[in-house]
Motif scaffolding. Structure first.
Motif, PDB file in Angstrom:
ATOM      1  N   ILE A  45       6.961 -30.423  -8.409  1.00 52.14           N
ATOM      2  CA  ILE A  45       8.424 -30.356  -8.431  1.00 52.14           C
ATOM      3  C   ILE A  45       9.048 -30.340  -9.823  1.00 52.14           C
ATOM      4  N   GLY A  46       8.243 -30.221 -10.859  1.00 52.73           N
ATOM      5  CA  GLY A  46       8.796 -30.202 -12.205  1.00 52.73           C
ATOM      6  C   GLY A  46       9.073 -31.597 -12.725  1.00 52.73           C
ATOM      7  N   THR A  47       9.918 -31.679 -13.739  1.00 51.68           N
ATOM      8  CA  THR A  47      10.169 -32.954 -14.411  1.00 51.68           C
ATOM      9  C   THR A  47      11.620 -33.417 -14.334  1.00 51.68           C
ATOM     10  N   GLY A  48      12.475 -32.688 -13.626  1.00 50.07           N
ATOM     11  CA  GLY A  48      13.866 -33.085 -13.468  1.00 50.07           C
ATOM     12  C   GLY A  48      14.735 -32.569 -14.597  1.00 50.07           C
ATOM     13  N   PRO A  49      16.023 -32.891 -14.574  1.00 49.19           N
ATOM     14  CA  PRO A  49      16.705 -33.686 -13.544  1.00 49.19           C
ATOM     15  C   PRO A  49      16.937 -32.891 -12.266  1.00 49.19           C
ATOM     16  N   TRP A  50      17.271 -33.638 -11.177  1.00 44.05           N
ATOM     17  CA  TRP A  50      17.545 -33.009  -9.889  1.00 44.05           C
ATOM     18  C   TRP A  50      18.905 -33.477  -9.372  1.00 44.05           C
ATOM     19  N   TYR A  51      19.629 -32.531  -8.785  1.00 41.86           N
ATOM     20  CA  TYR A  51      20.978 -32.800  -8.288  1.00 41.86           C
ATOM     21  C   TYR A  51      21.115 -32.303  -6.853  1.00 41.86           C
ATOM     22  N   ASP A  52      21.992 -32.937  -6.096  1.00 38.42           N
ATOM     23  CA  ASP A  52      22.222 -32.491  -4.734  1.00 38.42           C
ATOM     24  C   ASP A  52      23.211 -31.316  -4.711  1.00 38.42           C
ATOM     25  N   ARG A  53      23.536 -30.865  -3.528  1.00 41.45           N
ATOM     26  CA  ARG A  53      24.409 -29.695  -3.338  1.00 41.45           C
ATOM     27  C   ARG A  53      25.782 -29.861  -3.997  1.00 41.45           C
ATOM     28  N   LEU A  54      26.233 -31.110  -4.150  1.00 44.09           N
ATOM     29  CA  LEU A  54      27.549 -31.380  -4.728  1.00 44.09           C
ATOM     30  C   LEU A  54      27.475 -31.805  -6.195  1.00 44.09           C
ATOM     31  N   GLY A  55      26.297 -31.658  -6.799  1.00 42.32           N
ATOM     32  CA  GLY A  55      26.152 -31.931  -8.216  1.00 42.32           C
ATOM     33  C   GLY A  55      25.913 -33.377  -8.579  1.00 42.32           C
ATOM     34  N   ARG A  56      25.612 -34.224  -7.604  1.00 40.30           N
ATOM     35  CA  ARG A  56      25.340 -35.629  -7.871  1.00 40.30           C
ATOM     36  C   ARG A  56      23.864 -35.815  -8.208  1.00 40.30           C
ATOM     37  N   VAL A  57      23.571 -36.664  -9.183  1.00 38.93           N
ATOM     38  CA  VAL A  57      22.200 -36.806  -9.665  1.00 38.93           C
ATOM     39  C   VAL A  57      21.349 -37.612  -8.685  1.00 38.93           C
ATOM     40  N   VAL A  58      20.207 -37.049  -8.327  1.00 39.03           N
ATOM     41  CA  VAL A  58      19.218 -37.742  -7.507  1.00 39.03           C
ATOM     42  C   VAL A  58      18.307 -38.553  -8.412  1.00 39.03           C
ATOM     43  N   SER A  59      17.851 -37.945  -9.496  1.00 41.44           N
ATOM     44  CA  SER A  59      17.074 -38.625 -10.527  1.00 41.44           C
ATOM     45  C   SER A  59      17.042 -37.738 -11.759  1.00 41.44           C
ATOM     46  N   ASN A  60      17.003 -38.367 -12.907  1.00 40.92           N
ATOM     47  CA  ASN A  60      16.942 -37.603 -14.154  1.00 40.92           C
ATOM     48  C   ASN A  60      15.530 -37.163 -14.501  1.00 40.92           C
ATOM     49  N   CYS A  73      13.051 -31.055  -0.465  1.00 36.65           N
ATOM     50  CA  CYS A  73      12.891 -29.837  -1.251  1.00 36.65           C
ATOM     51  C   CYS A  73      13.461 -30.038  -2.645  1.00 36.65           C
ATOM     52  N   PHE A  74      12.725 -29.566  -3.654  1.00 37.64           N
ATOM     53  CA  PHE A  74      13.147 -29.645  -5.054  1.00 37.64           C
ATOM     54  C   PHE A  74      13.068 -28.256  -5.669  1.00 37.64           C
ATOM     55  N   ALA A  75      14.004 -27.945  -6.557  1.00 37.92           N
ATOM     56  CA  ALA A  75      13.961 -26.683  -7.288  1.00 37.92           C
ATOM     57  C   ALA A  75      13.424 -26.911  -8.689  1.00 37.92           C
ATOM     58  N   LEU A  76      12.571 -26.006  -9.136  1.00 38.18           N
ATOM     59  CA  LEU A  76      12.069 -26.059 -10.516  1.00 38.18           C
ATOM     60  C   LEU A  76      13.155 -25.558 -11.464  1.00 38.18           C
ATOM     61  N   PRO A  77      13.134 -26.011 -12.707  1.00 34.39           N
ATOM     62  CA  PRO A  77      14.143 -25.553 -13.688  1.00 34.39           C
ATOM     63  C   PRO A  77      14.122 -24.040 -13.854  1.00 34.39           C
TER      64      PRO A  77
END
Length: 231
Positions: free
Chosen positions: A81-96, A227-231
């Motif tokens: 899943i890469g190294t982050g950061p990851w955000y939800d559909r509304l732009g809120r951070v799940v984890s950096n 599900c996570f998106a890669l950078p």
């Protein structure tokens, strides 16, 4: 929000729509691909596009571990899943970053979402509104991972990953995390909380997590995954 959107829990309506069955995919996530991981990645991609137009152009990865991946070796979900950061559909951070993702039972992210991780529409999975399972809170927390608390393969038995996410008839009991915790003191791990009864496609129709039956949803779920998106 398109640039940031990089995390979601697959919702039941999308799982049902893509599988063509009200009971979902169960443990077979190949979705026309050669292996379970590739199929689950494609499911993520298509559901991302359903959630936000254009998001399907990103490289999405299902947070699933397997005993034998496309290259023949075991695969840990965290390594996909890469190294982050990851955000939800509304732009809120799940984890950096990965450290924050596995810092404890819940990710070290926005307090508004970490205890009820959102689906592809940015809705909390516990209460999914009129477009989801129902208009009230439901017992839909069990989320397939096949992983331990650090996001690594939990069991070396392929049966416990539904034969690496290719089977609804495997006799194992896949490991799941909780998209939302059962309470303040139990059932809190988002990535590895317990095993579910089996690999058969199914949804907990009692909405109470009774555990009866041998399906992926029989203890309170529907066979969804992260599900996570890669950078």
């Amino acid at each position: 929000m398109l640039a940031k959107f990089s995390f979601f829990v697959t919702s039941l309506p999308s799982i049902a729509a893509l599988s063509g069955k009200a009971e979902g995919f169960g443990g077979d996530l190949r979705f026309g691909k050669a292996d379970g991981l590739s199929g689950a990645d494609e499911i993520c991609r298509q559901i991302a596009e359903r959630g936000l137009r254009g998001a399907g152009q990103k490289q999405w990865r299902a947070f699933l571990s397997v005993t034998k991946g496309p290259e023949g070796a075991a695969v840990n979900a965290r390594d996909r899943i890469g190294t982050g950061p990851w955000y939800d559909r509304l732009g809120r951070v799940v984890s950096n970053d990965l450290a924050g993702l596995f810092a404890g039972d819940r990710p070290a992210g926005d307090m508004a979402i970490v205890d009820d991780l959102p689906n592809e529409n940015g809705e909390p999975n516990h209460y999914v509104g009129p477009g989801g399972l129902g208009a009230t809170a439901v017992d839909d927390h069990d989320t397939l991972t096949g992983s331990d608390a650090m996001g690594r393969l939990r069991s070396t038995s392929a049966a416990d990953t539904c034969n690496d996410w290719t089977s609804t008839t495997a006799t194992g009991r896949p490991w799941i995390g909780h998209s939302w915790p059962r309470s303040a003191s139990m059932g809190r791990s988002w990535v590895s909380d317990h095993q579910v009864p089996g690999c058969i496609a199914g949804v907990d129709r009692t909405l109470g997590g009774t555990g009866s039956g041998n399906c992926v949803g029989c203890s309170g779920g529907y066979g969804g995954f992260f599900c996570f998106a890669l950078p």
